[in-house]
Design a protein around this motif. Structure first.
Motif, mmCIF file in Angstrom:
data_model
loop_
_atom_site.group_PDB
_atom_site.id
_atom_site.type_symbol
_atom_site.label_atom_id
_atom_site.label_comp_id
_atom_site.label_asym_id
_atom_site.label_seq_id
_atom_site.Cartn_x
_atom_site.Cartn_y
_atom_site.Cartn_z
ATOM 1 N N PRO A 124 -3.781 -1.459 1.085
ATOM 2 C CA PRO A 124 -4.714 -1.825 0.018
ATOM 3 C C PRO A 124 -4.104 -2.714 -1.058
ATOM 4 O O PRO A 124 -4.813 -3.513 -1.679
ATOM 5 C CB PRO A 124 -5.161 -0.474 -0.559
ATOM 6 C CG PRO A 124 -4.097 0.492 -0.151
ATOM 7 C CD PRO A 124 -3.553 -0.004 1.142
ATOM 8 N N LEU A 125 -2.787 -2.606 -1.285
ATOM 9 C CA LEU A 125 -2.168 -3.454 -2.297
ATOM 10 C C LEU A 125 -2.249 -4.926 -1.897
ATOM 11 O O LEU A 125 -2.562 -5.792 -2.722
ATOM 12 C CB LEU A 125 -0.715 -3.036 -2.523
ATOM 13 C CG LEU A 125 0.069 -3.862 -3.555
ATOM 14 C CD1 LEU A 125 -0.614 -3.815 -4.928
ATOM 15 C CD2 LEU A 125 1.505 -3.365 -3.667
ATOM 16 N N ILE A 126 -1.982 -5.216 -0.617
ATOM 17 C CA ILE A 126 -2.062 -6.601 -0.146
ATOM 18 C C ILE A 126 -3.505 -7.103 -0.249
ATOM 19 O O ILE A 126 -3.757 -8.234 -0.689
ATOM 20 C CB ILE A 126 -1.553 -6.715 1.302
ATOM 21 C CG1 ILE A 126 -0.083 -6.321 1.381
ATOM 22 C CG2 ILE A 126 -1.759 -8.128 1.829
ATOM 23 C CD1 ILE A 126 0.840 -7.209 0.576
ATOM 24 N N ALA A 127 -4.456 -6.271 0.172
ATOM 25 C CA ALA A 127 -5.862 -6.674 0.087
ATOM 26 C C ALA A 127 -6.274 -6.908 -1.361
ATOM 27 O O ALA A 127 -7.076 -7.805 -1.660
ATOM 28 C CB ALA A 127 -6.754 -5.615 0.732
ATOM 29 N N ALA A 128 -5.718 -6.134 -2.279
ATOM 30 C CA ALA A 128 -6.028 -6.320 -3.698
ATOM 31 C C ALA A 128 -5.489 -7.643 -4.209
ATOM 32 O O ALA A 128 -6.148 -8.350 -4.990
ATOM 33 C CB ALA A 128 -5.455 -5.157 -4.516
ATOM 34 N N VAL A 129 -4.273 -8.003 -3.784
ATOM 35 C CA VAL A 129 -3.695 -9.294 -4.177
ATOM 36 C C VAL A 129 -4.571 -10.433 -3.673
ATOM 37 O O VAL A 129 -4.890 -11.378 -4.407
ATOM 38 C CB VAL A 129 -2.256 -9.428 -3.623
ATOM 39 C CG1 VAL A 129 -1.735 -10.844 -3.841
ATOM 40 C CG2 VAL A 129 -1.330 -8.418 -4.292
ATOM 41 N N VAL A 130 -4.972 -10.352 -2.403
ATOM 42 C CA VAL A 130 -5.842 -11.392 -1.836
ATOM 43 C C VAL A 130 -7.163 -11.449 -2.598
ATOM 44 O O VAL A 130 -7.686 -12.540 -2.891
ATOM 45 C CB VAL A 130 -6.083 -11.124 -0.337
ATOM 46 C CG1 VAL A 130 -7.140 -12.080 0.217
ATOM 47 C CG2 VAL A 130 -4.790 -11.257 0.438
ATOM 48 N N GLY A 131 -7.709 -10.279 -2.923
ATOM 49 C CA GLY A 131 -8.966 -10.246 -3.664
ATOM 50 C C GLY A 131 -8.863 -10.944 -5.008
ATOM 51 O O GLY A 131 -9.769 -11.702 -5.404
ATOM 52 N N GLN A 132 -7.775 -10.706 -5.711
ATOM 53 C CA GLN A 132 -7.558 -11.382 -6.996
ATOM 54 C C GLN A 132 -7.413 -12.887 -6.795
ATOM 55 O O GLN A 132 -7.927 -13.690 -7.576
ATOM 56 C CB GLN A 132 -6.307 -10.813 -7.678
ATOM 57 C CG GLN A 132 -6.449 -9.395 -8.207
ATOM 58 C CD GLN A 132 -7.232 -9.341 -9.504
ATOM 59 O OE1 GLN A 132 -7.404 -10.337 -10.204
ATOM 60 N NE2 GLN A 132 -7.725 -8.156 -9.833
#
Length: 461
Positions: free
Chosen positions: A334-342
């Protein structure tokens, strides 16, 4: 005394069946490094073929790099031999003066580091987002992350609903998840992305090679091929085929979908190499949503180290894919997906993609101009060129000579599905050079190698 006797596939000339069987036996550790292959006469008797067939089969296996013939001793499995490797690893973009054009890397972007810093700061400044990024999450990813992907993909001309998506860890992971969930026999073009070849081998799935031409998959031959060797899954890159750069026209797309419905075949549509809307046709998942898995990734857009992407999965397949995710990694990070989302929400992703298209077009024109006499196949927005070599030139020798000139490229053999002989061609990834100056220098050296006279017969003996 017993000898190793392979099971031939029945597909193609027997000598090639034998060579392929040797490769499979090495991959499965049935034949260990250093193992001596059976004497040719004994194996010919065991298989009921001529000694000449065994000789040609051993020769083909040696050509593919799996075995070595020792005068007066026999033929042995090479130390560490496997199917011709395709490395996905490059330490740096021009390491020690070597220009690596073997990998389809996105072109370097001077703004990328700043975009990453802004994305990380955005997460750090939002305690709720940070808490979610560090906790266990559902197999398909957080709703918020799937919604961001869905909005961005739709804006890019790939309309999807968030409920159709499963967050994954990039294109290779998407292929693994899809083939693990679907199983069965997998078909792909005879020249295809090495990743699908590798995954199928890892999962023990048999691959069926499909005919293709300058316009992509030969759809009119699919039914006959399926009658000859039935398959359950068809892997295809309709927009920018790897390695040939071919694109399927609309008529072939619709014919492919008709075939898949008639024969009840699943489609895995690889869209990881993202092109501008004007360069794309109708996605197969829009034509056959009930049987198509679509793969999207940010690795070729934002950064290869961001192992994140999204799979568009039909409802009937969703739970099977989710089960594979659970078994392999429990959930997408989820941390990687959060970075991509930002990165996406800030607009940085759109700006980076626009810069990428501009840079790729400039580099593509450089390749077209520098190598015009060799008719390179390229596509606007693509990362690589496909070069059929001049008559008399062999890909293995060209790759060696380019390596001597400190340039890395891939021969056609790295992309081969099945036992068909590889064409004399190479793929060069112009996107991977450090900058345009490095690419210009490499193109000069490539042209010199290609323009050199092919070695005469007596030189190659």
């Amino acid at each position: 005394m017993t000898i190793w006797v392979p099971q031939l596939s029945g597909d193609g000339p027997r000598y090639r069946q034998l060579a392929t069987a040797i490769g499979h036996a090495i991959e499965s550790s049935e034949l260990a490094p250093g193992t001596r292959l059976p004497p040719q006469r004994r194996l010919a008797h065991a298989l009921g073929v001529t000694v000449g067939t065994i000789t040609r089969g051993y020769g083909e296996a040696e050509r593919r790099g799996w075995v070595e013939a020792r005068v007066g001793s026999g033929t042995y499995v090479r130390a560490g031999s496997r199917r011709p490797a395709f490395s996905h690893v490059s330490a740096t973009r021009d390491d020690d003066g070597v220009t690596d054009l073997s990998l389809a890397l996105p072109p370097a972007d001077t703004e990328r580091d700043a975009a990453l810093a802004r994305a990380l700061a955005g997460i750090q400044g939002d305690p709720r987002a940070l808490a979610h990024a560090l906790d266990y999450q559902p197999e398909g990813g957080l709703d918020a992350h799937r919604e961001i992907y869905a909005r961005w993909m739709t804006d890019l001309g790939l309309p999807v609903d968030a409920g159709e998506l499963i967050i994954d860890q990039g294109g290779m992971n998407g292929i693994f998840l899809a083939l693990s969930a679907l199983g069965g026999r997998v078909a792909a073009e005879r020249l295809s992305y090495p990743g699908v070849i590798s995954v199928a081998g890892q999962l023990g799935l048999r691959l069926v090679g499909l005919d293709h031409d300058a316009d992509g998959l030969a759809v009119d031959a699919l039914a006959a091929r399926h009658d000859q060797q039935p398959f359950d899954v068809l892997y295809v890159m309709p927009e920018h085929q790897n390695p040939t750069t071919a694109r399927l026209d609309e008529a072939r797309r619709r014919a492919l979908v008709d075939f898949a419905r008639e024969r009840d075949v699943w489609i895995v549509e690889d869209g990881v190499q993202h092109l501008a809307s004007a360069e794309r046709g109708t996605p197969l998942y829009r034509l056959a949503p009930e049987r198509t898995v679509y793969l999207f990734s940010v690795s070729k857009i934002l950064a290869g180290g961001l192992r994140s992407g999204a799979m568009r999965v039909p409802p009937g397949l969703r739970e099977r894919v989710a089960t594979v995710v659970r078994n392999v990694s429990w959930m997408p990070p989820p941390l990687i997906a959060a970075v991509v989302g930002q990165w996406i929400a800030s607009g940085d992703a759109d700006r980076q993609l626009a810069r990428q298209f501009d840079e790729l077009e400039a580099r593509r024109r450089m390749v077209e101009d520098a190598l015009a006499e060799f008719s390179p196949c390229t596509r606007a927005g693509g990362f690589y060129a496909w070069l059929a070599l001049p008559p008399g030139q062999r890909a293995s020798r060209v790759v060696e000579r380019l390596a001597e000139a400190r340039i890395r490229v891939n021969p056609a053999e790295a992309f081969c599905v099945g036992s068909e002989a590889a064409p004399q061609a190479i793929r060069l990834c112009f996107s991977a050079a450090r900058d345009r100056a490095a690419l210009a220098d490499a193109l000069v050296r490539i042209r010199e190698v290609l323009a050199a006279p092919a070695p005469s017969a007596w030189q190659t003996i």
